[in-house]
Scaffold this motif. Sequence first.
Motif, PDB file in Angstrom:
ATOM      1  N   UNK A  38       0.697   9.898  -9.546  1.00  0.00           N
ATOM      2  CA  UNK A  38      -0.309   9.890 -10.591  1.00  0.00           C
ATOM      3  C   UNK A  38      -0.124   8.841 -11.663  1.00  0.00           C
ATOM      4  N   UNK A  39       0.649   7.792 -11.372  1.00  0.00           N
ATOM      5  CA  UNK A  39       0.892   6.727 -12.362  1.00  0.00           C
ATOM      6  C   UNK A  39      -0.260   5.731 -12.328  1.00  0.00           C
ATOM      7  N   UNK A  40      -1.418   6.160 -12.812  1.00  0.00           N
ATOM      8  CA  UNK A  40      -2.598   5.288 -12.777  1.00  0.00           C
ATOM      9  C   UNK A  40      -2.419   4.053 -13.651  1.00  0.00           C
ATOM     10  N   UNK A  41      -1.479   4.116 -14.613  1.00  0.00           N
ATOM     11  CA  UNK A  41      -1.214   2.952 -15.443  1.00  0.00           C
ATOM     12  C   UNK A  41      -0.624   1.792 -14.640  1.00  0.00           C
ATOM     13  N   UNK A  42      -0.084   2.110 -13.449  1.00  0.00           N
ATOM     14  CA  UNK A  42       0.512   1.079 -12.590  1.00  0.00           C
ATOM     15  C   UNK A  42      -0.503   0.442 -11.638  1.00  0.00           C
ATOM     16  N   UNK A  43      -1.747   0.938 -11.632  1.00  0.00           N
ATOM     17  CA  UNK A  43      -2.751   0.431 -10.690  1.00  0.00           C
ATOM     18  C   UNK A  43      -2.908  -1.087 -10.733  1.00  0.00           C
ATOM     19  N   UNK A  98     -12.250  17.936 -10.819  1.00  0.00           N
ATOM     20  CA  UNK A  98     -12.294  17.605  -9.390  1.00  0.00           C
ATOM     21  C   UNK A  98     -11.386  16.415  -9.032  1.00  0.00           C
ATOM     22  N   UNK A  99     -10.403  16.144  -9.864  1.00  0.00           N
ATOM     23  CA  UNK A  99      -9.507  15.018  -9.597  1.00  0.00           C
ATOM     24  C   UNK A  99      -8.749  15.242  -8.293  1.00  0.00           C
ATOM     25  N   UNK A 100      -8.616  14.178  -7.516  1.00  0.00           N
ATOM     26  CA  UNK A 100      -7.909  14.252  -6.237  1.00  0.00           C
ATOM     27  C   UNK A 100      -6.401  14.161  -6.476  1.00  0.00           C
ATOM     28  N   UNK A 101      -5.673  15.144  -5.980  1.00  0.00           N
ATOM     29  CA  UNK A 101      -4.214  15.152  -6.075  1.00  0.00           C
ATOM     30  C   UNK A 101      -3.651  14.917  -4.675  1.00  0.00           C
ATOM     31  N   UNK A 102      -3.114  13.732  -4.454  1.00  0.00           N
ATOM     32  CA  UNK A 102      -2.570  13.394  -3.136  1.00  0.00           C
ATOM     33  C   UNK A 102      -1.259  14.142  -2.923  1.00  0.00           C
ATOM     34  N   UNK A 103      -1.200  14.911  -1.847  1.00  0.00           N
ATOM     35  CA  UNK A 103      -0.026  15.734  -1.544  1.00  0.00           C
ATOM     36  C   UNK A 103       0.937  14.995  -0.624  1.00  0.00           C
ATOM     37  N   UNK A 104       0.385  14.394   0.436  1.00  0.00           N
ATOM     38  CA  UNK A 104       1.237  13.717   1.421  1.00  0.00           C
ATOM     39  C   UNK A 104       0.443  12.652   2.157  1.00  0.00           C
ATOM     40  N   UNK A 105       1.061  11.504   2.366  1.00  0.00           N
ATOM     41  CA  UNK A 105       0.487  10.460   3.213  1.00  0.00           C
ATOM     42  C   UNK A 105       1.022  10.696   4.625  1.00  0.00           C
ATOM     43  N   UNK A 134       0.837  -1.210   0.000  1.00  0.00           N
ATOM     44  CA  UNK A 134       0.000   0.000   0.000  1.00  0.00           C
ATOM     45  C   UNK A 134       0.868   1.254   0.000  1.00  0.00           C
ATOM     46  N   UNK A 135       1.988   1.240   0.712  1.00  0.00           N
ATOM     47  CA  UNK A 135       2.911   2.375   0.699  1.00  0.00           C
ATOM     48  C   UNK A 135       3.397   2.657  -0.728  1.00  0.00           C
ATOM     49  N   UNK A 136       3.771   1.594  -1.434  1.00  0.00           N
ATOM     50  CA  UNK A 136       4.255   1.745  -2.810  1.00  0.00           C
ATOM     51  C   UNK A 136       3.137   2.235  -3.726  1.00  0.00           C
ATOM     52  N   UNK A 137       1.936   1.682  -3.549  1.00  0.00           N
ATOM     53  CA  UNK A 137       0.759   2.117  -4.318  1.00  0.00           C
ATOM     54  C   UNK A 137       0.479   3.603  -4.075  1.00  0.00           C
ATOM     55  N   UNK A 138       0.539   4.012  -2.814  1.00  0.00           N
ATOM     56  CA  UNK A 138       0.258   5.411  -2.472  1.00  0.00           C
ATOM     57  C   UNK A 138       1.275   6.345  -3.113  1.00  0.00           C
ATOM     58  N   UNK A 139       2.543   5.968  -3.050  1.00  0.00           N
ATOM     59  CA  UNK A 139       3.588   6.840  -3.587  1.00  0.00           C
ATOM     60  C   UNK A 139       3.546   6.911  -5.114  1.00  0.00           C
ATOM     61  N   UNK A 140       3.390   5.775  -5.774  1.00  0.00           N
ATOM     62  CA  UNK A 140       3.507   5.751  -7.236  1.00  0.00           C
ATOM     63  C   UNK A 140       2.201   6.094  -7.947  1.00  0.00           C
ATOM     64  N   UNK A 141       1.075   5.564  -7.436  1.00  0.00           N
ATOM     65  CA  UNK A 141      -0.201   5.776  -8.124  1.00  0.00           C
ATOM     66  C   UNK A 141      -0.914   7.026  -7.604  1.00  0.00           C
TER      67      UNK A 141
END
Length: 262
Positions: free
Chosen positions: A157-162, A197-204, A146-153
């Motif tokens: 914004x690498x949705x292709x890696x989902x 309205x796309x969500x842009x994750x700034x920090x976990x 999940x950490x890797x998913x959060x950082x990369x996707x």
Amino acid sequence: MTESIRVSNAKGLYLEGIRDGKMAEALEKYTGDRYTQRSTGVRDGKEGFIEFFTPFLERNPVRDIQVVRTIEDGRFVFCHVYQSLNNGEAQWVTGDIFDTDDEGRIVEHWDVIAEYKWPTVSGRTMVDGPTGIEDLDQTKANKALVQDFAEKVLIDGRTDLAPNYISAGQYDQHNPETGDGLEGLAKHLKEVMRSGQAAQYVKIHRLLGEGNFVVIYSHVKQGGDDWAFFDLFRLKGGKIVEHWDIQEKIGPKETWRNSGKF
């Protein structure tokens, strides 16, 4: 599975202090020598809790509060909570993180609260689905995934890696606007991109996990505004198979009663 003292204290503060209205008794039993508050409308300390919830209890004499899921990770406890007030007049979903001291008593609290929405695109509610903790031996691996998913996707914004992280065979969705599966996720992402309205994750800010459940607490930009998100994931066989979330817009700093959401 026997409930730990930390989980018991977190649930006790919720159920006895808020549901049952025994604020002073619950605070005495379940909190430590400080109670630092991150819910922006509430002042720090036990006094702030009582100040906020006294009128809340008066406005809402009928309170159905259910702690649906918990995650314990070290000294931290996450609670996934459903609230129905005054026989359904208002319904909320809340995510809470509690930090605890060496004795398991609560010393700090973060939360995100959102309106309970129904119907949903997937036909699943915002809180239903599995609740049991399984695969404790997979906790470390699931947290890392999940950490890797959060950082990369989510952040990059690498949705292709989902598909590297989300199961192609099962992805049960509880976000009210999103359908099941990778297809439902892709459709939702296209819609929010078009709407601006796309969500842009700034920090976990926090990542907690126990067995097959992992939750992240994030600062997100959405439509130019600051939001706090909880994303809760269930994993199986090394992939994400289920997702719940809670989203709350953060109010202007001048309205905060404490040092802030994070």
